[in-house]
Design a protein around this motif. Structure first.
Motif, PDB file in Angstrom:
ATOM      1  N   TRP A   3       6.518  -9.096  -9.550  1.00 43.12           N
ATOM      2  CA  TRP A   3       7.143  -8.243 -10.568  1.00 43.12           C
ATOM      3  C   TRP A   3       8.647  -8.458 -10.557  1.00 43.12           C
ATOM      4  CZ3 TRP A   3       3.814  -5.267 -13.408  1.00 43.12           C
ATOM      5  CH2 TRP A   3       2.551  -5.027 -12.866  1.00 43.12           C
ATOM      6  N   ILE A   4       9.293  -8.035 -11.651  1.00 44.19           N
ATOM      7  CA  ILE A   4      10.747  -7.990 -11.663  1.00 44.19           C
ATOM      8  C   ILE A   4      11.168  -6.543 -11.857  1.00 44.19           C
ATOM      9  CG2 ILE A   4      12.810  -8.596 -13.000  1.00 44.19           C
ATOM     10  CD1 ILE A   4      11.569 -11.318 -13.415  1.00 44.19           C
ATOM     11  N   GLN A   5      12.140  -6.143 -11.050  1.00 46.37           N
ATOM     12  CA  GLN A   5      12.618  -4.779 -11.115  1.00 46.37           C
ATOM     13  C   GLN A   5      14.044  -4.768 -11.658  1.00 46.37           C
ATOM     14  OE1 GLN A   5      11.609  -1.700  -7.799  1.00 46.37           O
ATOM     15  NE2 GLN A   5      13.502  -2.687  -7.300  1.00 46.37           N
ATOM     16  N   LEU A   6      14.259  -3.988 -12.695  1.00 50.67           N
ATOM     17  CA  LEU A   6      15.598  -3.853 -13.286  1.00 50.67           C
ATOM     18  C   LEU A   6      16.151  -2.480 -12.913  1.00 50.67           C
ATOM     19  CD1 LEU A   6      17.931  -4.497 -15.299  1.00 50.67           C
ATOM     20  CD2 LEU A   6      16.436  -3.681 -17.127  1.00 50.67           C
ATOM     21  N   LYS A   7      17.317  -2.475 -12.260  1.00 52.47           N
ATOM     22  CA  LYS A   7      17.907  -1.199 -11.829  1.00 52.47           C
ATOM     23  C   LYS A   7      19.204  -0.953 -12.586  1.00 52.47           C
ATOM     24  CE  LYS A   7      16.236  -1.234  -7.085  1.00 52.47           C
ATOM     25  NZ  LYS A   7      16.617  -1.496  -5.700  1.00 52.47           N
ATOM     26  N   ILE A   8      19.324   0.250 -13.141  1.00 49.93           N
ATOM     27  CA  ILE A   8      20.547   0.623 -13.852  1.00 49.93           C
ATOM     28  C   ILE A   8      21.013   1.975 -13.323  1.00 49.93           C
ATOM     29  CG2 ILE A   8      21.534   1.162 -16.120  1.00 49.93           C
ATOM     30  CD1 ILE A   8      19.248  -0.507 -17.359  1.00 49.93           C
ATOM     31  N   ASN A   9      22.261   2.074 -12.905  1.00 51.14           N
ATOM     32  CA  ASN A   9      22.780   3.375 -12.473  1.00 51.14           C
ATOM     33  C   ASN A   9      23.393   4.099 -13.667  1.00 51.14           C
ATOM     34  OD1 ASN A   9      22.011   2.733  -9.938  1.00 51.14           O
ATOM     35  ND2 ASN A   9      24.039   2.776  -9.024  1.00 51.14           N
ATOM     36  N   SER A  10      23.186   5.418 -13.695  1.00 52.14           N
ATOM     37  CA  SER A  10      23.691   6.167 -14.849  1.00 52.14           C
ATOM     38  C   SER A  10      23.971   7.607 -14.451  1.00 52.14           C
ATOM     39  CB  SER A  10      22.616   6.127 -15.947  1.00 52.14           C
ATOM     40  OG  SER A  10      22.639   7.271 -16.727  1.00 52.14           O
ATOM     41  N   GLN A  11      24.711   8.299 -15.314  1.00 51.02           N
ATOM     42  CA  GLN A  11      24.827   9.739 -15.138  1.00 51.02           C
ATOM     43  C   GLN A  11      23.510  10.348 -15.597  1.00 51.02           C
ATOM     44  OE1 GLN A  11      28.553   9.515 -17.507  1.00 51.02           O
ATOM     45  NE2 GLN A  11      28.998  11.373 -16.372  1.00 51.02           N
ATOM     46  N   GLY A  58      13.174   0.014 -13.881  1.00 51.50           N
ATOM     47  CA  GLY A  58      12.115  -0.469 -14.772  1.00 51.50           C
ATOM     48  C   GLY A  58      11.365  -1.607 -14.091  1.00 51.50           C
ATOM     49  N   LEU A  59      10.046  -1.569 -14.194  1.00 49.63           N
ATOM     50  CA  LEU A  59       9.221  -2.603 -13.570  1.00 49.63           C
ATOM     51  C   LEU A  59       8.646  -3.506 -14.667  1.00 49.63           C
ATOM     52  CD1 LEU A  59       7.891  -3.440 -10.802  1.00 49.63           C
ATOM     53  CD2 LEU A  59       5.884  -2.221 -11.644  1.00 49.63           C
ATOM     54  N   TYR A  60       8.906  -4.795 -14.540  1.00 55.89           N
ATOM     55  CA  TYR A  60       8.465  -5.761 -15.562  1.00 55.89           C
ATOM     56  C   TYR A  60       7.582  -6.823 -14.930  1.00 55.89           C
ATOM     57  CZ  TYR A  60      12.183  -3.877 -18.517  1.00 55.89           C
ATOM     58  OH  TYR A  60      12.973  -3.043 -19.256  1.00 55.89           O
ATOM     59  N   ASP A  61       6.628  -7.282 -15.690  1.00 58.92           N
ATOM     60  CA  ASP A  61       5.833  -8.448 -15.338  1.00 58.92           C
ATOM     61  C   ASP A  61       6.790  -9.632 -15.112  1.00 58.92           C
ATOM     62  OD1 ASP A  61       4.244 -10.752 -15.602  1.00 58.92           O
ATOM     63  OD2 ASP A  61       2.748  -9.582 -16.701  1.00 58.92           O
ATOM     64  N   ALA A  62       6.558 -10.416 -14.034  1.00 60.73           N
ATOM     65  CA  ALA A  62       7.493 -11.504 -13.705  1.00 60.73           C
ATOM     66  C   ALA A  62       7.608 -12.548 -14.820  1.00 60.73           C
ATOM     67  CB  ALA A  62       7.069 -12.173 -12.407  1.00 60.73           C
ATOM     68  N   MET A  66      13.547 -11.655 -19.210  1.00 62.76           N
ATOM     69  CA  MET A  66      14.507 -10.593 -18.894  1.00 62.76           C
ATOM     70  C   MET A  66      15.840 -10.806 -19.618  1.00 62.76           C
ATOM     71  SD  MET A  66      12.769  -8.504 -17.276  1.00 62.76           S
ATOM     72  CE  MET A  66      13.979  -7.256 -16.877  1.00 62.76           C
ATOM     73  N   SER A  67      16.186 -12.070 -19.942  1.00 65.48           N
ATOM     74  CA  SER A  67      17.461 -12.284 -20.649  1.00 65.48           C
ATOM     75  C   SER A  67      17.401 -11.603 -22.018  1.00 65.48           C
ATOM     76  CB  SER A  67      17.769 -13.778 -20.779  1.00 65.48           C
ATOM     77  OG  SER A  67      16.717 -14.401 -21.460  1.00 65.48           O
ATOM     78  N   GLN A  68      16.213 -11.628 -22.603  1.00 63.46           N
ATOM     79  CA  GLN A  68      15.999 -10.950 -23.886  1.00 63.46           C
ATOM     80  C   GLN A  68      16.169  -9.429 -23.739  1.00 63.46           C
ATOM     81  OE1 GLN A  68      15.506 -12.729 -26.517  1.00 63.46           O
ATOM     82  NE2 GLN A  68      15.171 -11.040 -27.948  1.00 63.46           N
ATOM     83  N   VAL A  69      15.597  -8.908 -22.649  1.00 64.41           N
ATOM     84  CA  VAL A  69      15.691  -7.459 -22.395  1.00 64.41           C
ATOM     85  C   VAL A  69      17.154  -7.061 -22.206  1.00 64.41           C
ATOM     86  CG1 VAL A  69      15.079  -5.605 -20.757  1.00 64.41           C
ATOM     87  CG2 VAL A  69      13.402  -7.372 -21.324  1.00 64.41           C
TER      88      VAL A  69
END
Ligand SMILES: C[S@@+](CC[C@H](N)C(=O)[O-])C[C@H]1O[C@@H](n2cnc3c(N)ncnc32)[C@H](O)[C@@H]1O
Length: 292
Positions: A3-11, A58-62, A66-69
């Motif tokens: 899987w690919i995991q995308l992490k974003i920090n936010s308020q 966010g968890l994405y299928d490998a 992801m560049s599109q996302v």
């Protein structure tokens, strides 16, 4: 599957919107984590916990592009062109253990606490079950388990013999032992569950009081308490087996039942049990009774 995991920090105030954007952009799962890992309580079912500094994961299928996302997300007003993010590749097992970040000590009823084995216990005088479910089901965070744990906490279990049908991590049987039961027989179709249950029992110094079996080797016995958190379909199919484990006057609890299935399961088991009121937690129900 990796899987690919995308992490974003936010308020916190933007976190839910960002989470929705990730879902709309192909994330298979979105979770919210405290970016600073401050102590917190476990979110109730259906509740999205947001901390002042929230990390949206966010968890994405490998295979996903992801560049599109990233390009799509950077067009949003909320994140902007150079938004701060991190991408990690995960193996299956890493993902399955991701919940560890969110697994904190939790109290069930008056006496009972379930504590991750890698954290400190909040109250050394409480009945503390130290738990690492490994790859098996059962941390207490799921309503089906917590409904059973609260029911167990309300019982007088001294010297009781208990059957834990579908034991998973062993959480229910081990809780019963720590609450005073003298013997637990755990049964599960998944060999990983039997291993996790034995490990957890050892971790709680009651390893010699639990016996674990695959269904084909399950022993015959009449128990004072029978626990089965295994979904409505097997509860229907295995009614005679489960009922057969309970001695007259013994207690039964069934879980893994959706709210709209509870009355049917209740009526089915009422042939052999005097049923107690059905307990609901979110979309899940607990059915219990005393053997006639
Ligand atoms: C929802 S988990 C419950 C785990 C734990 N008892 C708890 O309350 O959190 C259900 C468990 O039942 C097991 N199971 C499912 N069908 C079963 C069956 N027919 N016989 C025995 N175990 C079964 C699964 O492998 C799983 O570990």
């Amino acid at each position: 599957m990796p899987w690919i995991q995308l992490k974003i920090n936010s308020q916190a105030e933007y976190a839910e919107q960002i989470g929705e954007m990730l879902s709309a952009n192909g994330a298979q799962a979105v979770t919210f984590v405290d970016a600073k890992d401050t102590p917190m309580y476990e979110p109730k079912p259906g509740e999205v916990m947001l901390w002042p500094d929230t990390q949206i994961v966010g968890l994405y299928d490998a295979q996903y592009d992801m560049s599109q996302v990233i390009s799509q997300l950077s067009k949003s007003k909320l994140l902007g062109k150079n938004f701060n993010h991190k991408l990690d590749q995960l193996e299956d097992k890493d993902w399955e253990r991701e919940w560890m970040v969110n697994f904190h000590p939790m109290q069930f009823g008056k006496r009972l606490w379930i504590c991750p084995s890698w954290r400190d216990v909040p109250d050394p005088n409480a009945v503390n079950v130290m738990l690492d479910p490994g790859l098996a089901f059962g941390t207490g965070t799921h309503a089906t388990t917590s409904l059973c744990l609260r029911w167990l906490d309300s019982l007088e279990l001294s010297e009781a013999t208990v059957v834990d049908f579908g034991c998973g991590s062993g959480i229910l049987g081990i809780a019963a032992l720590k609450l005073g039961a003298k013997r637990v027989v755990g049964i599960d179709i998944d060999p990983q569950a039997l291993l996790a249950s034995q490990d957890n029992a050892n971790r709680n110094d009651i390893g010699e009081k639990i016996e674990l079996y695959l269904p084909e080797h399950q022993p015959e016995l009449k128990a004072d308490v029978v626990l089965a958190n295994i979904l409505a379909a097997p509860l229907r199919e295995l009614r005679t087996v489960i009922t057969g484990y309970c001695k007259p006057g013994g207690k039964l609890v069934l879980s893994g039942i959706l709210d709209n299935q509870a009355q049917e399961i209740n009526d089915l088991y009422s042939q052999d049990f005097v049923m107690e009121p059905i307990e609901i937690d979110g979309e899940w129900a607990r059915v219990s009774g005393v053997k006639k």
